[in-house]
Design a protein around this motif. Structure first.
Motif, PDB file in Angstrom:
ATOM      1  N   GLU A   1     -11.990  -3.102  11.539  1.00 27.32           N
ATOM      2  CA  GLU A   1     -10.771  -3.642  10.959  1.00 27.32           C
ATOM      3  C   GLU A   1     -10.080  -2.493  10.249  1.00 27.32           C
ATOM      4  O   GLU A   1     -10.642  -1.914   9.314  1.00 27.32           O
ATOM      5  N   VAL A   2      -8.885  -2.156  10.695  1.00 25.88           N
ATOM      6  CA  VAL A   2      -8.131  -1.029  10.150  1.00 25.88           C
ATOM      7  C   VAL A   2      -6.990  -1.567   9.299  1.00 25.88           C
ATOM      8  O   VAL A   2      -6.217  -2.420   9.746  1.00 25.88           O
ATOM      9  N   VAL A   3      -6.881  -1.061   8.088  1.00 25.70           N
ATOM     10  CA  VAL A   3      -5.724  -1.307   7.241  1.00 25.70           C
ATOM     11  C   VAL A   3      -4.931  -0.012   7.260  1.00 25.70           C
ATOM     12  O   VAL A   3      -5.478   1.069   6.985  1.00 25.70           O
ATOM     13  N   GLY A   4      -3.658  -0.122   7.646  1.00 25.41           N
ATOM     14  CA  GLY A   4      -2.865   1.096   7.745  1.00 25.41           C
ATOM     15  C   GLY A   4      -1.393   0.802   7.885  1.00 25.41           C
ATOM     16  O   GLY A   4      -0.971  -0.356   7.919  1.00 25.41           O
ATOM     17  N   THR A   5      -0.614   1.858   7.999  1.00 27.38           N
ATOM     18  CA  THR A   5       0.837   1.764   8.119  1.00 27.38           C
ATOM     19  C   THR A   5       1.244   2.078   9.551  1.00 27.38           C
ATOM     20  O   THR A   5       0.809   3.093  10.116  1.00 27.38           O
TER      21      THR A   5
ATOM     22  N   ASN B   1       2.858   2.945  18.846  1.00 34.40           N
ATOM     23  CA  ASN B   1       1.474   3.083  19.315  1.00 34.40           C
ATOM     24  C   ASN B   1       0.552   3.735  18.301  1.00 34.40           C
ATOM     25  O   ASN B   1      -0.562   4.104  18.654  1.00 34.40           O
ATOM     26  N   THR B   2       0.999   3.915  17.052  1.00 30.10           N
ATOM     27  CA  THR B   2       0.195   4.672  16.093  1.00 30.10           C
ATOM     28  C   THR B   2       0.164   3.994  14.729  1.00 30.10           C
ATOM     29  O   THR B   2       1.203   3.551  14.221  1.00 30.10           O
ATOM     30  N   VAL B   3      -1.044   3.970  14.141  1.00 36.22           N
ATOM     31  CA  VAL B   3      -1.238   3.467  12.787  1.00 36.22           C
ATOM     32  C   VAL B   3      -1.850   4.586  11.954  1.00 36.22           C
ATOM     33  O   VAL B   3      -2.822   5.222  12.371  1.00 36.22           O
ATOM     34  N   GLN B   4      -1.280   4.826  10.782  1.00 35.43           N
ATOM     35  CA  GLN B   4      -1.822   5.780   9.807  1.00 35.43           C
ATOM     36  C   GLN B   4      -2.819   5.003   8.952  1.00 35.43           C
ATOM     37  O   GLN B   4      -2.444   4.119   8.206  1.00 35.43           O
ATOM     38  N   GLU B   5      -4.096   5.348   9.104  1.00 32.48           N
ATOM     39  CA  GLU B   5      -5.146   4.597   8.410  1.00 32.48           C
ATOM     40  C   GLU B   5      -5.085   4.793   6.896  1.00 32.48           C
ATOM     41  O   GLU B   5      -4.935   5.911   6.406  1.00 32.48           O
TER      42      GLU B   5
ATOM     43  N   GLY C   1       6.678   0.974   9.754  1.00 32.22           N
ATOM     44  CA  GLY C   1       6.805   1.417   8.378  1.00 32.22           C
ATOM     45  C   GLY C   1       6.116   0.534   7.356  1.00 32.22           C
ATOM     46  O   GLY C   1       6.178   0.803   6.161  1.00 32.22           O
ATOM     47  N   ARG C   2       5.429  -0.510   7.823  1.00 32.84           N
ATOM     48  CA  ARG C   2       4.778  -1.449   6.903  1.00 32.84           C
ATOM     49  C   ARG C   2       3.266  -1.411   7.065  1.00 32.84           C
ATOM     50  O   ARG C   2       2.744  -1.031   8.106  1.00 32.84           O
ATOM     51  N   LYS C   3       2.584  -1.863   6.026  1.00 27.97           N
ATOM     52  CA  LYS C   3       1.125  -1.953   6.052  1.00 27.97           C
ATOM     53  C   LYS C   3       0.703  -3.196   6.816  1.00 27.97           C
ATOM     54  O   LYS C   3       1.287  -4.272   6.647  1.00 27.97           O
ATOM     55  N   VAL C   4      -0.317  -3.033   7.681  1.00 32.56           N
ATOM     56  CA  VAL C   4      -0.840  -4.131   8.502  1.00 32.56           C
ATOM     57  C   VAL C   4      -2.367  -4.078   8.512  1.00 32.56           C
ATOM     58  O   VAL C   4      -2.974  -3.088   8.102  1.00 32.56           O
ATOM     59  N   ILE C   5      -2.950  -5.152   9.019  1.00 35.03           N
ATOM     60  CA  ILE C   5      -4.389  -5.206   9.275  1.00 35.03           C
ATOM     61  C   ILE C   5      -4.566  -5.397  10.779  1.00 35.03           C
ATOM     62  O   ILE C   5      -4.009  -6.335  11.354  1.00 35.03           O
TER      63      ILE C   5
ATOM     64  N   GLU D   1      -2.967  -0.494  23.562  1.00 32.37           N
ATOM     65  CA  GLU D   1      -3.671   0.734  23.189  1.00 32.37           C
ATOM     66  C   GLU D   1      -2.948   1.392  22.027  1.00 32.37           C
ATOM     67  O   GLU D   1      -1.735   1.601  22.082  1.00 32.37           O
ATOM     68  N   VAL D   2      -3.706   1.701  20.978  1.00 35.69           N
ATOM     69  CA  VAL D   2      -3.156   2.257  19.745  1.00 35.69           C
ATOM     70  C   VAL D   2      -4.004   3.450  19.343  1.00 35.69           C
ATOM     71  O   VAL D   2      -5.215   3.466  19.546  1.00 35.69           O
ATOM     72  N   THR D   3      -3.363   4.447  18.727  1.00 34.40           N
ATOM     73  CA  THR D   3      -4.071   5.574  18.136  1.00 34.40           C
ATOM     74  C   THR D   3      -4.036   5.403  16.621  1.00 34.40           C
ATOM     75  O   THR D   3      -2.967   5.178  16.043  1.00 34.40           O
ATOM     76  N   VAL D   4      -5.208   5.511  15.996  1.00 36.53           N
ATOM     77  CA  VAL D   4      -5.330   5.447  14.543  1.00 36.53           C
ATOM     78  C   VAL D   4      -5.552   6.881  14.060  1.00 36.53           C
ATOM     79  O   VAL D   4      -6.446   7.575  14.552  1.00 36.53           O
ATOM     80  N   VAL D   5      -4.727   7.323  13.111  1.00 30.36           N
ATOM     81  CA  VAL D   5      -4.827   8.687  12.608  1.00 30.36           C
ATOM     82  C   VAL D   5      -5.076   8.676  11.100  1.00 30.36           C
ATOM     83  O   VAL D   5      -4.767   7.711  10.413  1.00 30.36           O
ATOM     84  N   GLY D   6      -5.646   9.769  10.607  1.00 29.38           N
ATOM     85  CA  GLY D   6      -5.752   9.978   9.182  1.00 29.38           C
ATOM     86  C   GLY D   6      -6.976   9.438   8.492  1.00 29.38           C
ATOM     87  O   GLY D   6      -7.119   9.584   7.287  1.00 29.38           O
ATOM     88  N   GLY D   7      -7.865   8.817   9.212  1.00 30.29           N
ATOM     89  CA  GLY D   7      -9.070   8.296   8.580  1.00 30.29           C
ATOM     90  C   GLY D   7     -10.071   9.398   8.287  1.00 30.29           C
ATOM     91  O   GLY D   7     -10.108  10.424   8.961  1.00 30.29           O
TER      92      GLY D   7
END
Length: 106
Positions: free
Chosen positions: A60-64, A69-73, A18-22, A44-50
């Motif tokens: 370098e992804v900034v996201g929540t 296993n998932t980061v919202q970009e 639930g927090r923003k990370v890099i 292994e992570v899935t980045v969504v929303g970019g």
């Protein structure tokens, strides 16, 4: 003032739901708006929303963090193809040690 945005690997990312990370990572696959990446500690992570294209091998992804296993970009930056995930992983681990945390998140 906003809380500082922590740099994370897969293991440390689990603490920040639930927090923003890099997250710096290696791009494995881009498919229908989802980007599958490998973290510096081989998670292994899935980045969504970019919306911007990923170019090259590293980003370098900034996201929540929305689940383990998932980061919202929010945004990403493409990195050089000679980026060292191993060195970055060492930086991430140091930045979360009590002795050094003030240097990174003061």
């Amino acid at each position: 003032m906003d809380d500082p945005t922590p740099r994370v690997n897969f293991e440390i990312m689990q603490r920040y739901h639930g927090r923003k990370v890099i997250l710096c990572c290696q791009i494995n696959q881009v498919d229908n708006g989802q980007v599958r990446v490998v973290t510096p500690d081989k998670g292994e992570v899935t980045v969504v929303g970019g919306t911007a294209p990923y170019e090259g091998r590293f980003a370098e992804v900034v996201g929540t963090v929305i689940n383990p296993n998932t980061v919202q970009e929010i945004e990403h930056t493409n990195l050089s193809d000679n980026f060292s995930l191993d060195m970055y992983n060492e930086l991430v681990k140091l930045s979360h040690k009590d002795a050094y945390i003030g240097m990174f998140y003061a």
